[in-house]
Design an enzyme around this catalytic site. Structure first.
Site, mmCIF file in Angstrom:
data_model
loop_
_atom_site.group_PDB
_atom_site.id
_atom_site.type_symbol
_atom_site.label_atom_id
_atom_site.label_comp_id
_atom_site.label_asym_id
_atom_site.label_seq_id
_atom_site.Cartn_x
_atom_site.Cartn_y
_atom_site.Cartn_z
ATOM 1 N N ILE A 12 -2.301 -16.029 -9.577
ATOM 2 C CA ILE A 12 -2.354 -15.836 -11.025
ATOM 3 C C ILE A 12 -1.019 -16.195 -11.657
ATOM 4 O O ILE A 12 -0.961 -16.805 -12.731
ATOM 5 C CB ILE A 12 -2.759 -14.387 -11.361
ATOM 6 C CG1 ILE A 12 -4.136 -14.071 -10.781
ATOM 7 C CG2 ILE A 12 -2.765 -14.179 -12.871
ATOM 8 C CD1 ILE A 12 -4.544 -12.614 -10.916
ATOM 9 N N ILE A 59 11.433 -8.238 -5.728
ATOM 10 C CA ILE A 59 11.406 -7.263 -6.819
ATOM 11 C C ILE A 59 11.889 -5.888 -6.378
ATOM 12 O O ILE A 59 12.168 -5.032 -7.227
ATOM 13 C CB ILE A 59 9.998 -7.139 -7.451
ATOM 14 C CG1 ILE A 59 8.964 -6.692 -6.417
ATOM 15 C CG2 ILE A 59 9.597 -8.438 -8.131
ATOM 16 C CD1 ILE A 59 7.617 -6.312 -7.030
ATOM 17 N N GLU A 83 1.494 -7.157 -3.678
ATOM 18 C CA GLU A 83 0.576 -7.341 -2.554
ATOM 19 C C GLU A 83 -0.819 -7.065 -3.088
ATOM 20 O O GLU A 83 -1.035 -6.071 -3.783
ATOM 21 C CB GLU A 83 0.909 -6.376 -1.415
ATOM 22 C CG GLU A 83 2.259 -6.610 -0.771
ATOM 23 C CD GLU A 83 2.245 -7.784 0.191
ATOM 24 O OE1 GLU A 83 1.156 -8.296 0.496
ATOM 25 O OE2 GLU A 83 3.328 -8.186 0.636
ATOM 26 N N SER A 84 -1.789 -7.947 -2.765
ATOM 27 C CA SER A 84 -3.060 -7.853 -3.489
ATOM 28 C C SER A 84 -4.317 -7.890 -2.630
ATOM 29 O O SER A 84 -5.415 -7.778 -3.180
ATOM 30 C CB SER A 84 -3.143 -8.985 -4.516
ATOM 31 O OG SER A 84 -3.190 -10.240 -3.866
ATOM 32 N N THR A 133 -5.215 -4.375 -11.998
ATOM 33 C CA THR A 133 -6.562 -4.698 -11.516
ATOM 34 C C THR A 133 -7.570 -3.653 -11.961
ATOM 35 O O THR A 133 -7.214 -2.485 -12.187
ATOM 36 C CB THR A 133 -6.561 -4.776 -9.979
ATOM 37 O OG1 THR A 133 -7.894 -4.923 -9.491
ATOM 38 C CG2 THR A 133 -5.963 -3.515 -9.359
ATOM 39 N N ASP A 134 -8.846 -4.047 -12.020
ATOM 40 C CA ASP A 134 -9.906 -3.078 -12.308
ATOM 41 C C ASP A 134 -10.190 -2.168 -11.121
ATOM 42 O O ASP A 134 -10.866 -1.136 -11.266
ATOM 43 C CB ASP A 134 -11.182 -3.784 -12.762
ATOM 44 C CG ASP A 134 -11.765 -4.738 -11.730
ATOM 45 O OD1 ASP A 134 -11.156 -4.932 -10.666
ATOM 46 O OD2 ASP A 134 -12.840 -5.321 -12.005
ATOM 47 N N GLU A 135 -9.647 -2.505 -9.953
ATOM 48 C CA GLU A 135 -9.924 -1.687 -8.767
ATOM 49 C C GLU A 135 -9.324 -0.293 -8.859
ATOM 50 O O GLU A 135 -9.708 0.610 -8.119
ATOM 51 C CB GLU A 135 -9.433 -2.409 -7.511
ATOM 52 C CG GLU A 135 -10.158 -3.717 -7.271
ATOM 53 C CD GLU A 135 -9.872 -4.326 -5.907
ATOM 54 O OE1 GLU A 135 -9.783 -3.570 -4.922
ATOM 55 O OE2 GLU A 135 -9.745 -5.554 -5.837
ATOM 56 N N TYR A 158 -4.605 -0.575 -1.367
ATOM 57 C CA TYR A 158 -4.219 -1.539 -2.406
ATOM 58 C C TYR A 158 -4.406 -0.962 -3.797
ATOM 59 O O TYR A 158 -3.478 -0.930 -4.613
ATOM 60 C CB TYR A 158 -5.023 -2.830 -2.259
ATOM 61 C CG TYR A 158 -4.996 -3.678 -3.515
ATOM 62 C CD1 TYR A 158 -3.795 -4.170 -4.019
ATOM 63 C CD2 TYR A 158 -6.172 -3.964 -4.217
ATOM 64 C CE1 TYR A 158 -3.758 -4.928 -5.182
ATOM 65 C CE2 TYR A 158 -6.145 -4.728 -5.373
ATOM 66 C CZ TYR A 158 -4.936 -5.201 -5.856
ATOM 67 O OH TYR A 158 -4.897 -5.939 -7.002
ATOM 68 N N LYS A 162 -1.641 0.063 -6.787
ATOM 69 C CA LYS A 162 -1.652 -0.493 -8.139
ATOM 70 C C LYS A 162 -1.822 0.614 -9.193
ATOM 71 O O LYS A 162 -1.220 0.555 -10.270
ATOM 72 C CB LYS A 162 -2.756 -1.539 -8.287
ATOM 73 C CG LYS A 162 -2.495 -2.827 -7.518
ATOM 74 C CD LYS A 162 -1.243 -3.548 -8.007
ATOM 75 C CE LYS A 162 -1.421 -4.187 -9.365
ATOM 76 N NZ LYS A 162 -0.233 -4.991 -9.771
ATOM 77 N N GLY A 292 -14.776 1.722 3.175
ATOM 78 C CA GLY A 292 -14.611 2.170 1.798
ATOM 79 C C GLY A 292 -14.875 1.107 0.766
ATOM 80 O O GLY A 292 -14.301 1.137 -0.327
ATOM 81 N N HIS A 293 -15.745 0.163 1.052
ATOM 82 C CA HIS A 293 -16.001 -0.980 0.175
ATOM 83 C C HIS A 293 -16.641 -0.513 -1.135
ATOM 84 O O HIS A 293 -17.767 -0.009 -1.156
ATOM 85 C CB HIS A 293 -16.926 -1.956 0.902
ATOM 86 C CG HIS A 293 -16.938 -3.329 0.312
ATOM 87 N ND1 HIS A 293 -17.612 -4.375 0.897
ATOM 88 C CD2 HIS A 293 -16.377 -3.847 -0.815
ATOM 89 C CE1 HIS A 293 -17.453 -5.473 0.178
ATOM 90 N NE2 HIS A 293 -16.707 -5.165 -0.878
#
Length: 351
Positions: A12, A59, A83-84, A133-135, A158, A162, A292-293
């Site tokens: 991105i 960073i 990390e994504s 993220t929307d996660e 992850y 975030k 955990g999907h």
């Protein structure tokens, strides 16, 4: 304006840099550590521009971050470095905590010191834009959408990292007055996508004649956002957004994972048919699901549409056509990455 982009060699981030150099008069500093997922070849089209510069740095490195900010004197910091990959976070969560949480803290500390030293109009116009993220919102049922008011409920290392970084950014805005913006986006796809992610992974495996691994029963649903639509949204937010506000960015393109894979196969069938005449969809195979999907993500993007006038230009059909075509035309880009990183190796089994 002068825009400092962290993670500008990533998927991105590089799309944002290319967009800003190609479509605006802004100057851009790309600050990137160049981890496995960052490659400067994604920026070859803008590397010679006098408005683009690159600084390699971490960073989490306080001195490097502070020096880059002081030397460049940005009007906006767009913080994308992270990390994504969920599967990698299952295998090694420590790197996600370090980069996403500690790194964001480091960026906020340096940005606050810098902002406090600005005066007048430059101080008023400065923005710290955190891209998330929307996660962080967890998993939806069969109906409903994530809005800016949805409670956080992260389910993976992850998304938890975030979520933590989002909370830090919000806290720096409330506590110290730093003019912050947060955007939470749905699943991105498009050119230059690192080939461990679903869509590019399916493309490269299909072309190699390998099985196309679909987790579980393939019924998990995501809202797909073409990356060039996303970076237009990011520009709208840091140029027009209200400090302290969060904006959700989605593609209005919900698809089950199996439908995404079949769409990729359909485009490949037209653009580069298999020699045996069969469909690439015959290579689809179902594999053990990710632990955990999350079942479904879907974004309500009404706030950014109504408030800033942004809407996605690409449908899923037009975006996936452009994406597959790009991968067919740019094999050298992703072949080098596969050789260097083993990106197509399955991770995240939780064992």
């Amino acid at each position: 304006m002068r825009i400092l982009v962290t993670g500008g060699a990533g998927f991105i981030g590089s799309a944002l840099v290319r967009h800003l150099i190609g479509n605006t008069e802004h100057e851009v500093l790309n600050f990137d550590k160049l981890t496995y997922a960052g490659t400067l070849t994604s920026l070859s089209s803008v590397a010679s521009s006098p408005r683009y510069s690159f600084k390699q740095g971490d960073i989490c490195d306080e001195r490097a971050v502070a020096t880059a900010i002081q030397d460049f004197q940005p009007d906006v910091i767009t913080h994308l470095a992270a990390e994504s990959h969920v599967d990698r976070s299952i295998d090694g969560p420590g790197a996600f905590i370090q980069t996403n949480v500690v790194g964001t803290y480091t960026m906020l500390t340096a940005a606050l010191d810098y902002w406090r030293g600005l005066e007048g109009r430059r101080r008023e116009q400065f923005r710290f834009h955190h891209i998330s993220t929307d996660e962080v919102f967890g998993s939806l049922g069969e109906t409903g959408y994530f809005t800016e008011k949805t409670p956080y409920d992260p389910r993976s290392p992850y998304s938890a990292s975030k979520a933590g970084s989002d909370h830090l950014v919000s806290a720096w805005g409330h506590t110290y007055g730093l003019p912050v913006l947060i955007t939470n986006c749905s699943n991105n796809y498009g050119p230059y996508h690192f080939p461990e992610k679903l869509i590019p992974l399916m493309i490269v495996k299909a072309l190699a004649g390998e099985p196309l691994p679909v987790y579980g029963n393939g019924a998990n649903v995501r809202d797909w956002l073409y990356v060039e639509d996303h970076v237009r949204a990011l520009q709208s937010v840091f140029e027009q957004g209200v400090p302290g506000q969060t904006y959700n960015v989605g593609g209005n393109s919900e698809r089950r994972n199996i439908d995404v894979v079949e769409a990729v196969c359909g485009v490949l069938d037209r653009l580069q048919p298999r020699e045996d005449g069969h469909s690439y969809s015959q290579q689809i195979t179902y594999v053990a699901d990710r632990p955990g999907h999350d079942q479904r993500y879907a974004i309500d993007a009404a706030k950014i549409a109504d408030g800033l006038g942004w809407r996605p230009l690409e449908s899923f059909e037009s975006g996936i056509e452009k994406t597959v075509s790009w991968y067919l035309d740019n094999r050298n880009w992703w072949a080098e990455i596969l050789d260097r990183t083993q990106a197509a190796t399955r991770r995240g089994l939780g064992g």
